[in-house]
Design a protein around this motif. Structure first.
Motif, PDB file in Angstrom:
ATOM      1  N   GLU A  53       0.852  -1.191   0.000  1.00 46.57           N
ATOM      2  CA  GLU A  53       0.000   0.000   0.000  1.00 46.57           C
ATOM      3  C   GLU A  53       0.890   1.243   0.000  1.00 46.57           C
ATOM      4  O   GLU A  53       1.801   1.365   0.812  1.00 46.57           O
ATOM      5  N   THR A  54       0.591   2.169  -0.916  1.00 50.82           N
ATOM      6  CA  THR A  54       1.348   3.414  -1.004  1.00 50.82           C
ATOM      7  C   THR A  54       0.743   4.440  -0.060  1.00 50.82           C
ATOM      8  O   THR A  54      -0.454   4.745  -0.147  1.00 50.82           O
ATOM      9  N   LEU A  55       1.564   4.949   0.836  1.00 48.10           N
ATOM     10  CA  LEU A  55       1.126   5.949   1.801  1.00 48.10           C
ATOM     11  C   LEU A  55       1.804   7.275   1.473  1.00 48.10           C
ATOM     12  O   LEU A  55       3.022   7.335   1.326  1.00 48.10           O
ATOM     13  N   THR A  56       1.002   8.315   1.353  1.00 46.08           N
ATOM     14  CA  THR A  56       1.515   9.637   0.980  1.00 46.08           C
ATOM     15  C   THR A  56       1.314  10.593   2.135  1.00 46.08           C
ATOM     16  O   THR A  56       0.196  10.761   2.631  1.00 46.08           O
ATOM     17  N   GLY A  57       2.384  11.252   2.549  1.00 46.82           N
ATOM     18  CA  GLY A  57       2.331  12.194   3.658  1.00 46.82           C
ATOM     19  C   GLY A  57       1.758  13.538   3.248  1.00 46.82           C
ATOM     20  O   GLY A  57       1.483  13.800   2.071  1.00 46.82           O
ATOM     21  N   ASP A  58       1.594  14.389   4.235  1.00 48.51           N
ATOM     22  CA  ASP A  58       1.097  15.741   4.005  1.00 48.51           C
ATOM     23  C   ASP A  58       2.146  16.574   3.272  1.00 48.51           C
ATOM     24  O   ASP A  58       3.323  16.245   3.247  1.00 48.51           O
ATOM     25  N   ARG A  59       1.693  17.687   2.720  1.00 43.92           N
ATOM     26  CA  ARG A  59       2.603  18.621   2.066  1.00 43.92           C
ATOM     27  C   ARG A  59       3.592  19.186   3.083  1.00 43.92           C
ATOM     28  O   ARG A  59       3.229  19.473   4.217  1.00 43.92           O
ATOM     29  N   LYS A  60       4.837  19.349   2.648  1.00 47.36           N
ATOM     30  CA  LYS A  60       5.852  19.994   3.482  1.00 47.36           C
ATOM     31  C   LYS A  60       6.813  20.729   2.555  1.00 47.36           C
ATOM     32  O   LYS A  60       6.798  20.536   1.339  1.00 47.36           O
ATOM     33  N   ASN A  61       7.642  21.573   3.143  1.00 45.31           N
ATOM     34  CA  ASN A  61       8.594  22.377   2.364  1.00 45.31           C
ATOM     35  C   ASN A  61       7.889  23.165   1.263  1.00 45.31           C
ATOM     36  O   ASN A  61       8.368  23.243   0.133  1.00 45.31           O
ATOM     37  N   VAL A  62       6.745  23.738   1.607  1.00 46.24           N
ATOM     38  CA  VAL A  62       5.956  24.479   0.622  1.00 46.24           C
ATOM     39  C   VAL A  62       6.654  25.808   0.328  1.00 46.24           C
ATOM     40  O   VAL A  62       6.979  26.571   1.237  1.00 46.24           O
ATOM     41  N   SER A  63       6.890  26.064  -0.939  1.00 44.16           N
ATOM     42  CA  SER A  63       7.578  27.294  -1.342  1.00 44.16           C
ATOM     43  C   SER A  63       6.586  28.455  -1.412  1.00 44.16           C
ATOM     44  O   SER A  63       5.375  28.275  -1.301  1.00 44.16           O
ATOM     45  N   SER A  64       7.127  29.611  -1.645  1.00 44.76           N
ATOM     46  CA  SER A  64       6.289  30.768  -1.935  1.00 44.76           C
ATOM     47  C   SER A  64       5.769  30.627  -3.370  1.00 44.76           C
ATOM     48  O   SER A  64       6.169  29.729  -4.107  1.00 44.76           O
ATOM     49  N   TRP A  65       4.882  31.542  -3.761  1.00 43.63           N
ATOM     50  CA  TRP A  65       4.311  31.511  -5.107  1.00 43.63           C
ATOM     51  C   TRP A  65       5.227  32.217  -6.097  1.00 43.63           C
ATOM     52  O   TRP A  65       5.896  33.194  -5.763  1.00 43.63           O
ATOM     53  N   TYR A  66       5.213  31.733  -7.314  1.00 41.30           N
ATOM     54  CA  TYR A  66       5.870  32.369  -8.462  1.00 41.30           C
ATOM     55  C   TYR A  66       4.747  32.745  -9.428  1.00 41.30           C
ATOM     56  O   TYR A  66       3.987  31.880  -9.857  1.00 41.30           O
ATOM     57  N   TYR A  67       4.645  34.036  -9.722  1.00 44.74           N
ATOM     58  CA  TYR A  67       3.556  34.527 -10.566  1.00 44.74           C
ATOM     59  C   TYR A  67       4.074  35.092 -11.876  1.00 44.74           C
ATOM     60  O   TYR A  67       5.108  35.763 -11.900  1.00 44.74           O
ATOM     61  N   GLN A  68       3.325  34.882 -12.938  1.00 45.80           N
ATOM     62  CA  GLN A  68       3.545  35.588 -14.193  1.00 45.80           C
ATOM     63  C   GLN A  68       2.638  36.802 -14.161  1.00 45.80           C
ATOM     64  O   GLN A  68       1.425  36.664 -13.980  1.00 45.80           O
ATOM     65  N   GLY A  69       3.190  37.970 -14.281  1.00 45.22           N
ATOM     66  CA  GLY A  69       2.369  39.168 -14.258  1.00 45.22           C
ATOM     67  C   GLY A  69       3.181  40.399 -13.955  1.00 45.22           C
ATOM     68  O   GLY A  69       4.406  40.419 -14.128  1.00 45.22           O
ATOM     69  N   GLU A  70       2.486  41.411 -13.461  1.00 48.10           N
ATOM     70  CA  GLU A  70       3.105  42.703 -13.166  1.00 48.10           C
ATOM     71  C   GLU A  70       2.895  43.046 -11.693  1.00 48.10           C
ATOM     72  O   GLU A  70       1.760  43.074 -11.215  1.00 48.10           O
ATOM     73  N   LYS A  71       3.965  43.311 -10.987  1.00 53.46           N
ATOM     74  CA  LYS A  71       3.872  43.733  -9.592  1.00 53.46           C
ATOM     75  C   LYS A  71       3.386  45.175  -9.547  1.00 53.46           C
ATOM     76  O   LYS A  71       3.880  46.030 -10.282  1.00 53.46           O
ATOM     77  N   MET A  72       2.395  45.443  -8.686  1.00 60.56           N
ATOM     78  CA  MET A  72       1.857  46.795  -8.540  1.00 60.56           C
ATOM     79  C   MET A  72       1.710  47.126  -7.058  1.00 60.56           C
ATOM     80  O   MET A  72       1.158  46.330  -6.291  1.00 60.56           O
ATOM     81  N   THR A  73       2.206  48.284  -6.659  1.00 59.51           N
ATOM     82  CA  THR A  73       2.020  48.760  -5.290  1.00 59.51           C
ATOM     83  C   THR A  73       0.628  49.366  -5.165  1.00 59.51           C
ATOM     84  O   THR A  73      -0.055  49.624  -6.172  1.00 59.51           O
ATOM     85  N   LEU A  74       0.222  49.649  -3.939  1.00 59.39           N
ATOM     86  CA  LEU A  74      -1.063  50.303  -3.706  1.00 59.39           C
ATOM     87  C   LEU A  74      -1.118  51.640  -4.439  1.00 59.39           C
ATOM     88  O   LEU A  74      -2.135  51.973  -5.068  1.00 59.39           O
ATOM     89  N   GLU A  75      -0.041  52.376  -4.397  1.00 61.01           N
ATOM     90  CA  GLU A  75       0.005  53.678  -5.068  1.00 61.01           C
ATOM     91  C   GLU A  75      -0.160  53.519  -6.581  1.00 61.01           C
ATOM     92  O   GLU A  75      -0.844  54.311  -7.226  1.00 61.01           O
ATOM     93  N   GLN A  76       0.467  52.503  -7.147  1.00 59.88           N
ATOM     94  CA  GLN A  76       0.344  52.259  -8.588  1.00 59.88           C
ATOM     95  C   GLN A  76      -1.080  51.840  -8.960  1.00 59.88           C
ATOM     96  O   GLN A  76      -1.594  52.264  -9.994  1.00 59.88           O
ATOM     97  N   VAL A  77      -1.695  51.015  -8.126  1.00 61.01           N
ATOM     98  CA  VAL A  77      -3.077  50.596  -8.383  1.00 61.01           C
ATOM     99  C   VAL A  77      -3.999  51.807  -8.331  1.00 61.01           C
ATOM    100  O   VAL A  77      -4.858  51.990  -9.198  1.00 61.01           O
ATOM    101  N   LYS A  78      -3.814  52.662  -7.314  1.00 60.39           N
ATOM    102  CA  LYS A  78      -4.646  53.868  -7.206  1.00 60.39           C
ATOM    103  C   LYS A  78      -4.452  54.785  -8.408  1.00 60.39           C
ATOM    104  O   LYS A  78      -5.418  55.332  -8.946  1.00 60.39           O
ATOM    105  N   ALA A  79      -3.201  54.950  -8.843  1.00 59.06           N
ATOM    106  CA  ALA A  79      -2.917  55.831  -9.981  1.00 59.06           C
ATOM    107  C   ALA A  79      -3.532  55.281 -11.270  1.00 59.06           C
ATOM    108  O   ALA A  79      -4.062  56.038 -12.086  1.00 59.06           O
ATOM    109  N   ALA A  80      -3.480  53.978 -11.440  1.00 62.36           N
ATOM    110  CA  ALA A  80      -3.970  53.372 -12.676  1.00 62.36           C
ATOM    111  C   ALA A  80      -5.477  53.151 -12.681  1.00 62.36           C
ATOM    112  O   ALA A  80      -6.115  53.276 -13.727  1.00 62.36           O
ATOM    113  N   TYR A  81      -6.058  52.826 -11.515  1.00 61.45           N
ATOM    114  CA  TYR A  81      -7.458  52.401 -11.484  1.00 61.45           C
ATOM    115  C   TYR A  81      -8.317  53.133 -10.464  1.00 61.45           C
ATOM    116  O   TYR A  81      -9.510  52.844 -10.339  1.00 61.45           O
TER     117      TYR A  81
END
Length: 120
Positions: A53-81
Motif C-alpha cells: 500500500e502506497t502511503l503519501t504524507g502531508d505537504r511539506k517544504n511548501v515554497s512561496s508563489w511564483y507569478y507571471q504578471g506585473e507587480k503593482m504597489t497600492l500607489e500604482q493601483v490607485k494611480a492606474a485604477y
C-alpha cells in the motif's frame, strides 16, 4: 522517499483553480507554464510503500508563489485604477489587509503578493 511536486494556478471566477504534478526536482527554470496558467509553487511529500500500500504524507517544504504578471504597489493601483470605480474593492482590500503590493496576472486578475513571492 521524498517526492517533489509543483502546484499550478489557473484563473477562475471566484477562486483560482489548481493542478498538481510530480516533478524530478524543484527548479524554477525548468517549469514551463501553459498559456492558461499564471503561477506555481513547489512542495514535497514523503511517499512510502507498506505491505503493497502506497502511503503519501502531508505537504511539506511548501515554497512561496511564483507569478507571471506585473507587480503593482497600492500607489500604482490607485494611480492606474483609482478613478474607474471598478477597482474600489481591490483598493479597499489592499488598504484594510495591509497589502503593500499585488500582482496583476496576464488574465487581468489581482493576487496579493507576499514578501517571499516572486513575479517572473
Amino acid at each position: 522517499m521524498l517526492k517533489h511536486y509543483v502546484e499550478y494556478l489557473y484563473p477562475d471566477i471566484i477562486v483560482s483553480e489548481t493542478s498538481v504534478s510530480e516533478i524530478p526536482e524543484r527548479d524554477v527554470k525548468k517549469i514551463e507554464l501553459s498559456d492558461d496558467c499564471f503561477g506555481f509553487r513547489f512542495f514535497d511529500r514523503t511517499v512510502i510503500v507498506v505491505d503493497g500500500e502506497t502511503l503519501t504524507g502531508d505537504r511539506k517544504n511548501v515554497s512561496s508563489w511564483y507569478y507571471q504578471g506585473e507587480k503593482m504597489t497600492l500607489e500604482q493601483v490607485k494611480a492606474a485604477y483609482g478613478n474607474d470605480g471598478k477597482h474600489d474593492i481591490l483598493i479597499s482590500n489592499m488598504e484594510n489587509n495591509g497589502y503593500v503590493s499585488v500582482v496583476k496576472t496576464k488574465f487581468g486578475q489581482f493576487m496579493p503578493l507576499n514578501d517571499d513571492d516572486t513575479v517572473i
